[in-house]
Scaffold this motif. Structure first.
Motif, mmCIF file in Angstrom:
data_model
loop_
_atom_site.group_PDB
_atom_site.id
_atom_site.type_symbol
_atom_site.label_atom_id
_atom_site.label_comp_id
_atom_site.label_asym_id
_atom_site.label_seq_id
_atom_site.Cartn_x
_atom_site.Cartn_y
_atom_site.Cartn_z
ATOM 1 N N VAL A 203 10.824 4.693 -105.377
ATOM 2 C CA VAL A 203 11.738 4.396 -106.353
ATOM 3 C C VAL A 203 13.100 5.264 -106.381
ATOM 4 N N PRO A 204 14.133 4.669 -105.571
ATOM 5 C CA PRO A 204 15.201 5.480 -105.352
ATOM 6 C C PRO A 204 15.999 5.861 -106.612
ATOM 7 N N ALA A 205 16.103 5.139 -107.460
ATOM 8 C CA ALA A 205 16.670 5.497 -108.652
ATOM 9 C C ALA A 205 16.288 6.561 -109.263
ATOM 10 N N SER B 23 21.667 3.886 -105.947
ATOM 11 C CA SER B 23 20.577 4.433 -105.275
ATOM 12 C C SER B 23 19.732 3.166 -105.135
ATOM 13 N N THR B 24 20.220 2.035 -104.545
ATOM 14 C CA THR B 24 19.310 0.792 -104.336
ATOM 15 C C THR B 24 18.307 1.063 -103.364
ATOM 16 N N LEU B 25 17.285 0.208 -103.033
ATOM 17 C CA LEU B 25 16.548 0.277 -102.031
ATOM 18 C C LEU B 25 17.318 0.098 -100.649
ATOM 19 N N GLN B 26 18.452 -0.677 -100.691
ATOM 20 C CA GLN B 26 19.084 -1.210 -99.756
ATOM 21 C C GLN B 26 20.106 0.021 -99.248
ATOM 22 N N ALA B 27 20.419 0.785 -100.155
ATOM 23 C CA ALA B 27 21.168 1.865 -99.794
ATOM 24 C C ALA B 27 20.492 2.885 -99.074
#
Ligand SMILES: Nc1nc2c(c(=O)[nH]1)N[C@H]1C(S)=C(S)[C@@H](COP(=O)(O)OP(=O)(O)OC[C@H]3O[C@@H](n4cnc5c(=O)[nH]c(N)nc54)[C@H](O)[C@@H]3O)O[C@H]1N2
Ligand SMILES: Nc1nc2c(c(=O)[nH]1)N[C@H]1C(S)=C(S)[C@@H](COP(=O)(O)OP(=O)(O)OC[C@H]3O[C@@H](n4cnc5c(=O)[nH]c(N)nc54)[C@H](O)[C@@H]3O)O[C@H]1N2
Ligand code: SF4
Ligand code: SF4
Ligand code: SF4
Ligand code: SF4
Ligand code: SF4
Ligand SMILES: [Mo]
Lengths: 306, 246, 955
Positions: A133-135, A196-200
């Protein structure tokens, strides 16, 4: 992530409780007498324990919860349990002594404070450790948890310590300062979370499937047509518009209202009772903040499901 | 014990060949029927005949559509079960020691008697490989059929995971990745087997083989090497000459 | 230091006993090992089902359905006792009665008919795998109205193949997976060979053999195909003819093979206005004539040593001329209209792709020749040192057959195979025993009837002349209720089950009294126009009586059809009864293996649920036959001839020495194929894992159509009684005979309304014509094609009662191509109206790109009637799922003349499910449920909420 009420309640309530405990351990000024000591202890311990108990509602097998103390070497959740229990135990001695002797044992108090801070930190680390969970997966997460916890603690101290009186300007300034810093940190956290998205982090449906090199990858059919544990637990969605509104609500109740109350108190020297109102408002703001903390968080598993 | 072993004696796992998986769900259901009466609690189904049926499964097939820039869209059926990661975050987060990775063979398991059903391991797994049982409230996951692969009550040929034994397209292969000469290691080497989400640093043991490249409708046509001199006297003229040779 | 780990028992007890039988979660009929383990009460319960490694069909693997057998067997939708209707038809309200009462009621209804007018019984059996019993029963009864489900399933495939080369795709043959070098698969999502096809594809993948999928939708097998041809539905015939065009142009056809095995050299009479124009020129003995290459004269094709020509022209008596089939064929397909460019628009296949595929076919066939060092002798006595093959294979199924041009398209594919010389050769298509069986060795359909008298012969078969149609003396009125073998469907080899209910309702051609159905969900997914069919079943006449007076139905579960029956005979599940998968029926052989198998009660129904009192349908049918007094089912002393179906399987003889099972015949079990009944036969099957297999001799393994060793062996095994000549029919003369009738040059004469279509569609050389529905509707109004596909993890309607499978497919969205979505303003999750010339349905949609851009599709038979299968009335299957069938009409739109043709192939009567044309619009109301909805069907039993299967063994 699915915003489970028990977990939201747990983090907010025990955060406030341990914040207050930390303050009590530091030996901040308090009214004298066993009653005050008892009420203060009851509120602090109550908030912490109710929070912890509520977290067990989230468990499939609460009767086995004791097992969670065993893996402190590797597991933040286990550490959190150990810290909480040890801290509460220490406070038991500290508090009882306080109630009965009206004395606070300083070194024990420092241990309690340290334990409380550690407990809040470990709580935060349960989430902050998750790469999935990047966030959440940022040093800012424990910082936010700690700042909110301390703010709650200080507010309770102020409301309590200056009971029936007018809060001193210095206390109010400290609270004001903490509120501003904590929410400023939260705003930075939000910004960071948005980025901080998954993509990022380099994860997308392409890497999740390893097929990104062929072309644009999109889910056509879920494995089963209905919901499952994973979709219910980890593929929760809140609309952007919705989320923004809720952030404003969190800020309104958690920051604006308490700050206004503090300012009004500084300007008009109002009764300290209003601080309790500010605290309740902050708590409500934190509930909304915590709901969003979960609801907005995107888990890597969602890459397989949307 | 939720710390991870420094190393495991073997690295047992699966290779899944996306070039041949037809998305038939055979492995999914066979896994369910093997495991529901086997390891740990049954894999329960909630509201089984109702309006929102939902159950615990250890293996699921997703279907993805891939749209390349300059070729028609294609479909890949995508099986997914636990990848038995070397750096399994699901193990280290577990507060009870219920989750563990075996030193012998690297299989990641849940000791359901210890599990408190906190769900944290499922949060820690990037792949969605863990599911809480809806009735017993303990964490379920692929066991790599640990109760088959060593089971002396079943014939030796059958000591492979249920999903591998049943897959009609032979898209699933089981073996030891610590041995570079094992079938699975060779397949991975030959076909460019890859990890899912390597950026998550979980070091999955299971590997996936990519779909082979597809023909494009407008790929050039190697004109049919025409049977000799067909043009001279037309088709029937060719028939004449061809018949003479028979 | 060894870390502390859990003490784990890695060798737990699995099961108390393993019983081997045959799966019946679908018609593939794989071998299964059923692991049994006792529950708390000591009753055996199914612990686990796995594939039987020794079984010729599945070789150990098991599909999703087979693996979900546990949930099928313990389904709460199982019927428990015979049911007699108490409410109105369609509601599903019954009272439970005893078996004796149920069979007496049925015997009374049927007995009366038999003594007065046996054709007032229509006995149709759906997914029947005991057609040799049910067909025989119907014969003994004396009704002409019997068939199974082939007419709505894939008769085009079976008939197209058998008429052309004495085999078929479907389950009569398979690709030579081990040797082929190129594989093309047309219009297949699953097929009956579910596991063998997957096993085969994986073999090809391992060898790096190219797979080409021809299908408007790119899922399943087409997803893994190395090349996808996203063809426009209904146009495969054109595409294949274009491949033929290219191959002919390049001279890439196997002339030697054509001369040896096909009618390519046969002479066709050219006599423009004569009564014999287009017929095969024959000598006085009836033998076809060919041009002798040496003399240039017409001689008998049977003349020893003749070397026939494939081109040229000879003069026949009376100034007539004749040319070889091959020449006609070449001239036809070399025409410019079949060039890749000409067909690109209609088929949606770019010319480059057609051309390249043609060249790849040629390359694989002619440059990768396969040689098997196996001498063999052909039927003419010629010895061959080796078997030489052209390793290209094809497979096709309902994407080809379920169109109104399916018969001809199917023939076109076979023509392509034959031109390439790739039938039953190494690397090519291979016959599975008992095939090849050309029409010469197949029965002819019979007609006529009289009270208390058995029918004169088999109901179904293959006609080769219009004179063999089963018509009343007027030469027009059909004799059968389904109108099979009439002008509507002359080559209806499998009957037309899908038209029985509407014909019976319309009393056209006559009234029936009892509709007796078995294992077919005719009020729902197996009928076109399901809503209309439900109304027909419920419809009453002016006196308040049902128009179809009595309905008897046998099902094992509370399906949609159960609700419409007056009397329900509850069948067992597949694990509780005897069945036999017989060579007399739909065999399970593989190319090298002759095999048959059984099911047997691996568990006893009495231990499988409280108050369960069910009987295997076949046993009940034999009992019923005894009660009615049918010949062959009653002994002289009035007792039943057969105790039950098991007794019948062992002791019934179709011809002396030939019975339902081929294995372990003879009193001591030492004979194979032919031999007296063996009382111990079933035990021998059980000991062997539930099946029997014997290997086809090596010298008979290929070229079976012309192989002496095969013929001898087939006779020895009882597959046929004498050698049968099998010459591949590129040119199908029987069709030409129909055309001559339509042209007014021969008798009998078709009705005026049928003339034109017979002239165009009954072309003796494969022809393409556009599917009928698309031609009958306004194209702009219904611009898109709509299809269904079988999901691999569901079997028709059966799967939805299965707690596991219904989680995988609990609803079926409509998949809509991106381009259509953009035009119609649709996105995933929207509800849309899908409209055909017949009706409209409201459905949820999903956007998809990997599909032909004019084709919309969904998974078949997921939608359920509310309450059916004992599911919650709000089940997703009922509220979100939907059935395409409501849009498909059994009749085509009316034409100017007020007449309506059936929505079928004009040659075989095969239901044209996939001719459907639609338009799509976003629904104003973006809420479910899917529409139409129907009154909730009464549930027979309450269902458990949660399941924890296997709990008793886990602790
Ligand atoms: N739109 C559309 N419609 C189609 C098709 C399509 O592609 N598209 N396909 C068509 C084709 S090819 C076919 S074959 C039909 C299939 O249609 P059906 O043959 O009607 O198939 P099922 O729905 O499986 O129904 C068979 C019935 O048999 C019952 N049954 C199951 N097991 C047993 C048993 O052991 N004993 C007894 N007595 N009964 C049992 C089931 O409960 C069910 O009611 O559907 C046709 N309909
Ligand atoms: N799992 C499972 N297996 C089954 C069944 C089942 O219900 N479930 N049913 C059994 C029965 S009764 C049958 S008859 C068989 C049928 O087996 P299939 O022949 O595989 O039948 P469908 O699923 O109807 O598939 C038809 C395919 O043809 C494609 N198609 C449609 N129109 C065209 C066309 O014009 N050209 C081409 N090239 N393709 C086209 C469709 O997209 C689809 O992929 O399956 C049997 N096996
Ligand atoms: S069984 Fe094999 S082919 Fe079928 S879905 Fe599973 S991996 Fe794919
Ligand atoms: S796939 Fe998920 S559950 Fe399995 S080992 Fe890796 S992280 Fe753990
Ligand atoms: S759910 Fe069970 S296995 Fe997972 S982390 Fe919690 S205790 Fe461990
Ligand atoms: S290895 Fe066993 S448990 Fe794991 S997915 Fe396969 S069948 Fe299921
Ligand atoms: S294909 Fe599947 S359902 Fe059909 S018989 Fe075989 S195992 Fe059973
Ligand atoms: Mo079918």
């Amino acid at each position: 992530m699915h915003p489970a009420i028990s977990v939201i309640f747990f983090t907010v309530s025990s955060g406030a409780g341990f914040g207050f405990l930390a303050m009590l351990g530091l030996g901040v000024p308090m009214p004298n007498g066993p009653l005050a000591a008892f009420i203060a202890s009851a509120i602090a311990v109550g908030l912490a324990v109710v929070g912890l108990l509520s977290s067990t509602f989230h468990l499939g097998h609460p009767e086995r919860a004791w097992r969670a103390f065993t893996q402190w070497r590797s597991s933040w959740l286990s550490r959190e349990g150990v810290c909480a229990v040890v801290t509460l135990g220490l406070y038991g001695v500290y508090g009882l002594n306080w109630i009965f002797s009206d004395e606070r044992i300083a070194w024990l108090g420092y241990l309690v404070s340290f334990g409380s801070i550690l407990t809040v930190f470990t709580t935060a680390m349960i989430y902050a450790q998750l790469r999935t969970v990047p966030a959440w997966n940022s040093w800012m997460t424990p910082v936010c948890y700690l700042l909110f916890s301390i703010t709650c603690g200080v507010m309770l101290v102020a409301a309590f310590g200056e009971w029936n009186r007018v809060a001193s300007h210095s206390t109010l300034s400290i609270i004001l300062g903490l509120l501003v810093v904590a929410w400023a940190m939260k705003i930075i956290w939000w910004r960071n979370a948005d980025l901080s998205t998954l993509q990022a982090r380099g994860s997308d449906t392409g890497t999740a499937t390893g097929l990104g090199g062929i072309g644009n990858v999109k889910l056509l059919e879920r494995p089963h047509t209905g919901e499952n544990y994973l979709t219910r637990e980890m593929v929760h969605k809140v609309g952007r518009k919705h989320a923004n509104k809720l952030r404003m609500i969190a800020l309104g109740f958690g920051a604006v209202v308490p700050i206004l109350i503090c300012l009004l108190q500084i300007l008009f020297e109002m009764s300290v009772a209003f601080l309790s109102l500010a605290f309740l408002s902050l708590l409500f703001g934190l509930f909304v903040e915590r709901w969003l903390f979960f609801a907005e968080a995107k888990h890597a598993v969602s890459l397989y499901y949307d | 014990m939720t710390t991870l072993p420094n190393s495991t004696d073997k690295k047992l796992g699966l290779v899944i060949d996306l070039d041949v998986c037809v998305g038939c769900h055979a492995c999914v259901v066979n896994c369910k029927e093997w495991n529901t009466g086997g390891y740990g609690a049954p894999l329960a189904d909630e509201d089984a005949y109702g309006s929102a049926p939902s159950g615990a499964w250890l293996n699921r097939i997703h279907t993805f559509e891939i749209t390349p820039e300059d070729a028609p869209a294609s479909i890949v059926h995508f099986p997914k079960s636990c990848l038995h990661c070397e750096d399994a975050p699901c193990v280290t987060v577990c507060p009870t020691g219920a989750s563990y990775k075996r030193t012998d063979d690297g299989i990641v398991l849940v000791d359901e008697d210890k599990c408190i059903g906190c769900g944290l391991c499922a949060w820690a797994c990037p792949y969605g490989a863990r599911e809480m049982d809806p009735v017993e409230n303990v964490m379920k996951k692929c066991t790599l059929c640990v109760d088959r692969i060593y089971n002396e009550n079943i014939p030796e040929v059958d000591r492979v995971p249920a999903c591998v034994r049943t897959c009609p397209a032979e898209a699933r292969h089981f073996g030891d990745f610590s041995d570079p000469n094992s079938d699975v290691s060779r397949m991975v080497a030959d076909r460019g087997g890859f990890d899912l989400m390597p950026e998550q640093n979980t070091k999955p043991v299971n590997k996936y083989l990519p779909p082979r490249p597809k023909s494009h409708p407008s790929d050039p046509s190697p004109s049919i090497s025409k049977s000799d001199a067909i043009n001279a006297k037309g088709f029937l003229g060719w028939v004449d000459r061809a018949l003479e040779k028979l | 230091m060894k870390r502390q780990e859990r003490d784990l028992d890695t060798s737990p007890h699995v099961s108390d006993e393993v019983r081997k039988t045959t799966c019946y979660m679908c018609a593939c009929r794989c071998g299964i090992n059923v692991h049994l383990r006792n529950d708390e009460n000591g009753n055996p319960k199914v612990r686990y089902i796995e594939g039987n490694r020794d079984h010729p069909v599945n070789k150990g693997v098991l599909c999703a359905k087979g693996s979900a057998g546990i949930m099928q067997h313990y389904s709460p939708a199982r019927l428990m006792k015979p049911l007699l209707r108490v409410g109105e038809r369609g509601k599903g309200e019954f009272k439970e009665i005893e078996w004796d009462e149920a069979l007496d009621i049925a015997a009374a209804w049927l007995g009366k008919i038999r003594t007065t007018n046996p054709r007032r019984l229509a006995f149709f059996t759906g997914r029947d795998q005991s057609q040799s019993l049910t067909g025989w029963w119907a014969q003994q009864f004396g009704t002409p109205n019997y068939a199974a489900h082939g007419g709505f399933c894939s008769v085009n495939m079976a008939a197209g193949g058998i008429y052309t080369f004495g085999g078929a795709f479907w389950e009569f043959g398979s690709p030579d997976w081990n040797r082929t070098e190129l594989f093309m698969i047309f219009g297949v999502a699953e097929d009956h060979d579910s596991n063998p096809i997957k096993l085969g594809l994986s073999k090809l993948k391992k060898r790096g053999v190219k797979v080409i999928g021809v299908n408007p939708v790119r899922t399943g097998y087409n997803a893994i195909a190395d090349e996808w041809v996203g063809i426009t539905p209904g146009t495969d015939g054109l595409f294949v003819m274009s491949l033929v065009h290219e191959l002919l142009k390049a001279g890439k056809v196997d002339l030697d093979y054509l001369i040896r095995y096909s009618n390519a050299p046969w002479l066709v009479i050219q006599n423009k206005n004569g009564k014999d124009h287009g017929l095969i020129a024959r000598d006085r003995k009836g033998d076809p004539l060919v041009i002798d290459r040496k003399s240039g004269k017409a001689v008998s094709s049977r003349k020893k040593g003749v070397k026939p020509n494939l081109k040229g022209q000879v003069k026949l008596s009376g100034g007539r001329k004749a040319v070889p089939v091959f020449q006609l064929m070449a001239e036809k397909y070399l025409e410019e209209q079949y060039s890749p460019e000409s067909i690109a628009n209609e088929t949606g296949v770019p010319a480059t792709q057609t051309r390249r595929i043609a060249s790849e076919l040629a390359e694989a066939a002619f440059e990768k020749e396969i040689v098997v060092e196996q001498p063999w002798v052909d039927l003419k006595g010629e010895k061959h040192d080796r078997m030489i093959g052209r390793p290209v294979t094809f497979h096709a199924m309902r994407g080809i057959s379920a169109h109104s041009n399916g018969f001809q398209t199917c023939r076109a594919i076979h023509l392509l195979q034959i031109l390439l010389g790739s039938i039953d050769c190494p690397g090519g298509y291979r016959f599975k025993p008992p095939y090849p069986r050309p029409i010469a060795s197949q029965p002819r359909p019979h007609g006529g009837f009289s009270p208390n008298t058995p029918f004169r012969g088999p109901h179904l078969g293959f006609i080769s002349d219009p004179k063999e149609l089963v018509l009343e003396d007027d030469g027009v009125t059909p004799q059968r209720i389904d109108k099979a073998f009439s002008w509507d469907a002359p080559l209806a080899s499998h009957g037309l089950m899908h038209s029985v209910i509407s014909n019976a309702h319309a009393k056209d051609p006559y009234e029936i009294e009892v509709l007796f159905l078995y294992m077919a969900n005719m009020s729902w997914n197996s009928s076109m126009n399901s809503s209309g069919v439900m109304e027909m079943l419920k419809d009453k006449d002016e006196n308040g009586n049902y128009v179809i007076p009595k309905i008897i139905y046998s099902d094992a579960y509370n399906s949609e059809m159960v609700a419409f029956a007056d009397l329900v005979l509850p069948d067992t599940t597949y694990l509780e009864r005897h069945d036999c998968i017989s060579l007399l029926d739909r065999p399970i052989c593989e190319p090298e293996i002759l095999a048959d198998s059984i099911r047997w009660p691996v568990v006893d129904p009495a231990t499988q649920g409280e108050e369960r009192d069910v009987r295997g349908f076949q046993s009940a049918l034999l009992d019923l036959g005894h009660r009615i007094g049918l010949p062959g089912m009653v002994k002289d002393d009035g007792k039943a001839m057969f105790k039950d179906y098991a007794d019948y399987i062992v002791n019934h003889e179709r011809r002396p020495g030939v019975g339902p099972l081929a294995g372990w015949r003879g009193a001591d079990g030492s004979k194979t194929g032919r031999g007296e009944p063996n009382p111990d036969q079933l035990n021998r099957y059980i000991e062997n894992g539930g099946f029997f297999e014997t290997e086809v001799p090596k010298e008979a393994s290929y070229f079976k159509h012309a192989n002496q060793a095969w013929q001898d062996w087939a006779v020895e095994m009882g597959l046929q009684d004498k050698p049968v000549e099998n010459i591949f029919q590129l040119y199908l003369e029987p069709l030409r005979k129909f055309q001559l009738c339509a042209e007014g040059k021969a008798e009998p004469q078709p009705p005026e309304s049928h003339r034109e279509r017979i002239k165009t569609c009954f072309d003796p050389l494969p022809v393409w014509y556009p599917p009928f529905e698309g031609e009958a509707v306004e194209k702009g109004e219904f611009p898109y094609h709509a299809l269904t596909q079988r999901p691999a993890a569901m079997y028709h309607s059966w799967g939805s009662q299965n707690a596991w499978l219904r989680q995988i497919h609990g609803t079926n969205p409509l998949y809509v191509p991106g381009k259509i979505c953009d035009e119609a303003g649709l996105k995933t999750g929207d509800w849309a109206w899908l409209t055909s010339h017949h009706g409209k349905i409201k459905v949820p949609i999903v956007r998809m790109e990997a599909v032909n851009e004019r084709t919309i599709w969904t998974w078949n038979a997921i939608g359920k009637r509310s309450g059916a299968w004992n599911l919650d009335p709000d089940a997703p299957e009922a509220k979100k799922g939907f059935l395409m069938n409501h849009l498909i009409k059994e009749l085509l739109p009316e034409k100017g003349d007020g007449l309506r043709w059936s929505n079928s192939d004009p040659i075989t009567g095969q239901a044209a499910w996939f001719d459907l044309r639609v338009r799509i619009e976003k629904a104003d109301d973006q809420e479910g449920p899917s529409l139409p909805q129907f009154e909730t069907q009464a549930r027979q039993r309450l269902t458990p909420v949660n399941i924890e299967y296997g709990k008793e063994w886990t602790k």
